[in-house]
Design a protein around this motif. Sequence first.
Motif, PDB file in Angstrom:
ATOM      1  N   TYR A 185      13.995   7.726 -22.733  1.00  0.00           N
ATOM      2  CA  TYR A 185      13.930   8.717 -23.812  1.00  0.00           C
ATOM      3  C   TYR A 185      12.529   9.303 -23.787  1.00  0.00           C
ATOM      4  O   TYR A 185      11.551   8.608 -24.025  1.00  0.00           O
ATOM      5  CB  TYR A 185      14.232   8.029 -25.142  1.00  0.00           C
ATOM      6  CG  TYR A 185      14.050   8.878 -26.383  1.00  0.00           C
ATOM      7  CD1 TYR A 185      14.437  10.216 -26.409  1.00  0.00           C
ATOM      8  CD2 TYR A 185      13.520   8.333 -27.546  1.00  0.00           C
ATOM      9  CE1 TYR A 185      14.282  10.982 -27.560  1.00  0.00           C
ATOM     10  CE2 TYR A 185      13.366   9.085 -28.702  1.00  0.00           C
ATOM     11  CZ  TYR A 185      13.752  10.413 -28.698  1.00  0.00           C
ATOM     12  OH  TYR A 185      13.592  11.166 -29.836  1.00  0.00           O
TER      13      TYR A 185
ATOM     14  N   VAL B 263      17.132  12.636 -22.685  1.00  0.00           N
ATOM     15  CA  VAL B 263      17.477  11.238 -22.391  1.00  0.00           C
ATOM     16  C   VAL B 263      18.129  11.157 -21.018  1.00  0.00           C
ATOM     17  O   VAL B 263      18.936  12.012 -20.660  1.00  0.00           O
ATOM     18  CB  VAL B 263      18.453  10.682 -23.460  1.00  0.00           C
ATOM     19  CG1 VAL B 263      19.034   9.340 -23.040  1.00  0.00           C
ATOM     20  CG2 VAL B 263      17.752  10.550 -24.803  1.00  0.00           C
TER      21      VAL B 263
ATOM     22  N   TRP C 293      20.467   8.467 -19.007  1.00  0.00           N
ATOM     23  CA  TRP C 293      21.215   7.224 -19.167  1.00  0.00           C
ATOM     24  C   TRP C 293      21.760   6.861 -17.797  1.00  0.00           C
ATOM     25  O   TRP C 293      22.636   7.541 -17.283  1.00  0.00           O
ATOM     26  CB  TRP C 293      22.360   7.406 -20.160  1.00  0.00           C
ATOM     27  CG  TRP C 293      22.865   6.110 -20.715  1.00  0.00           C
ATOM     28  CD1 TRP C 293      23.564   5.155 -20.039  1.00  0.00           C
ATOM     29  CD2 TRP C 293      22.705   5.624 -22.053  1.00  0.00           C
ATOM     30  NE1 TRP C 293      23.850   4.097 -20.875  1.00  0.00           N
ATOM     31  CE2 TRP C 293      23.337   4.363 -22.107  1.00  0.00           C
ATOM     32  CE3 TRP C 293      22.086   6.121 -23.204  1.00  0.00           C
ATOM     33  CZ2 TRP C 293      23.377   3.600 -23.277  1.00  0.00           C
ATOM     34  CZ3 TRP C 293      22.127   5.362 -24.361  1.00  0.00           C
ATOM     35  CH2 TRP C 293      22.764   4.108 -24.391  1.00  0.00           C
TER      36      TRP C 293
ATOM     37  N   GLY D 122       6.993   8.429 -23.877  1.00  0.00           N
ATOM     38  CA  GLY D 122       8.402   8.096 -24.079  1.00  0.00           C
ATOM     39  C   GLY D 122       8.666   6.609 -23.984  1.00  0.00           C
ATOM     40  O   GLY D 122       7.737   5.788 -24.080  1.00  0.00           O
TER      41      GLY D 122
ATOM     42  N   ILE E  30      20.770   9.201 -30.538  1.00  0.00           N
ATOM     43  CA  ILE E  30      20.892   9.113 -29.077  1.00  0.00           C
ATOM     44  C   ILE E  30      22.206   8.452 -28.692  1.00  0.00           C
ATOM     45  O   ILE E  30      22.919   8.929 -27.807  1.00  0.00           O
ATOM     46  CB  ILE E  30      19.680   8.349 -28.504  1.00  0.00           C
ATOM     47  CG1 ILE E  30      18.397   9.145 -28.810  1.00  0.00           C
ATOM     48  CG2 ILE E  30      19.840   8.106 -27.003  1.00  0.00           C
ATOM     49  CD1 ILE E  30      17.118   8.365 -28.576  1.00  0.00           C
TER      50      ILE E  30
ATOM     51  N   ASP F 299      16.253   7.545 -33.331  1.00  0.00           N
ATOM     52  CA  ASP F 299      14.822   7.790 -33.533  1.00  0.00           C
ATOM     53  C   ASP F 299      14.686   8.393 -34.923  1.00  0.00           C
ATOM     54  O   ASP F 299      15.256   9.446 -35.203  1.00  0.00           O
ATOM     55  CB  ASP F 299      14.330   8.755 -32.434  1.00  0.00           C
ATOM     56  CG  ASP F 299      12.849   9.079 -32.556  1.00  0.00           C
ATOM     57  OD1 ASP F 299      12.146   8.408 -33.341  1.00  0.00           O
ATOM     58  OD2 ASP F 299      12.403  10.021 -31.857  1.00  0.00           O
TER      59      ASP F 299
END
Length: 284
Positions: free
Chosen positions: A70, A93, A95, A117, A157, A183
């Motif tokens: 992130y 982001v 993943w 981050g 997220i 967040d």
Amino acid sequence: MTTFRKVLSIHTGQPASDGAGVKLTRVFGGPGVEQFDPFLMLDEFGSDQPDDYIAGFPPHPHRGFETVTYMLEGRMRHEDHMGNVGLLQGGGVQWMTAARGIIHSEMPEQEQGVMRGFQLWLNLPGKNKLMDASYQDIQPEHIPRLTTANGIEVVVIAGQFDDGQMQQAGAVQRPDTEPQYFDLHLPAGASISPRLPDGHRALLYVYEGEVAIGGCPQTVAASRLVRLGEDGELRIESAAGARVLLIAGKPLHEPIVQYGPFVMNSREEIEQALRDFRDDRLTA
Ligand code: FE2
């Protein structure tokens, strides 16, 4: 009377260096990681000194888990053995489900300025550790955000955000561990009571400011991680404003055997990963 999630422990991140010499803070990871199940590691990186990040993370392998990067600020380029190329930038982001194996690099796409981050490692259940790898880049505009009535900004997220008034599905949903990853930006004097599934391991990382947690007499300062009990309510408030990551997931309760970037259930599986990597068959 409200029953709050218990504060089980408070952890302070340790300075570390990884990749080709990137300076970072290891918030948790390594020995004793079972207490964070299903999570394996959280790194925070943040610097405006190019020497701290410019070396990046040249090609390296992973097997047996997922990595979630992130970015708050800066630009990082990802390339992997599957031919994926992605630019990760502030608010975005990445993943990555390493599963059976991935070989990738993560290199700064900037020579100056701030790089900031987090990278979170999320375990996979044994039944999925040898599945095909996959990867997704989620651009900032595709990550849901909301602002609560009292002015708290929430970046959703993963999972399902619910504070009893607003609900919002996150950008990513995963089976088995059901990760929740939010967040939260709290203005001074604001409080929030996010609902988390019972039985989930919950972690709160304060990366700016200071917060108070319902049921806990002491305040929690920046760079501290709070490990919470698996049920009860959670209330977070900040007198002077704060930014925090709220992360939760369903524990796997499986053996964790880690050797660097390989995380499996047994020593035999780690030895197999090392053989596969040596023989160029990690991703085959
Ligand atoms: Fe990596």
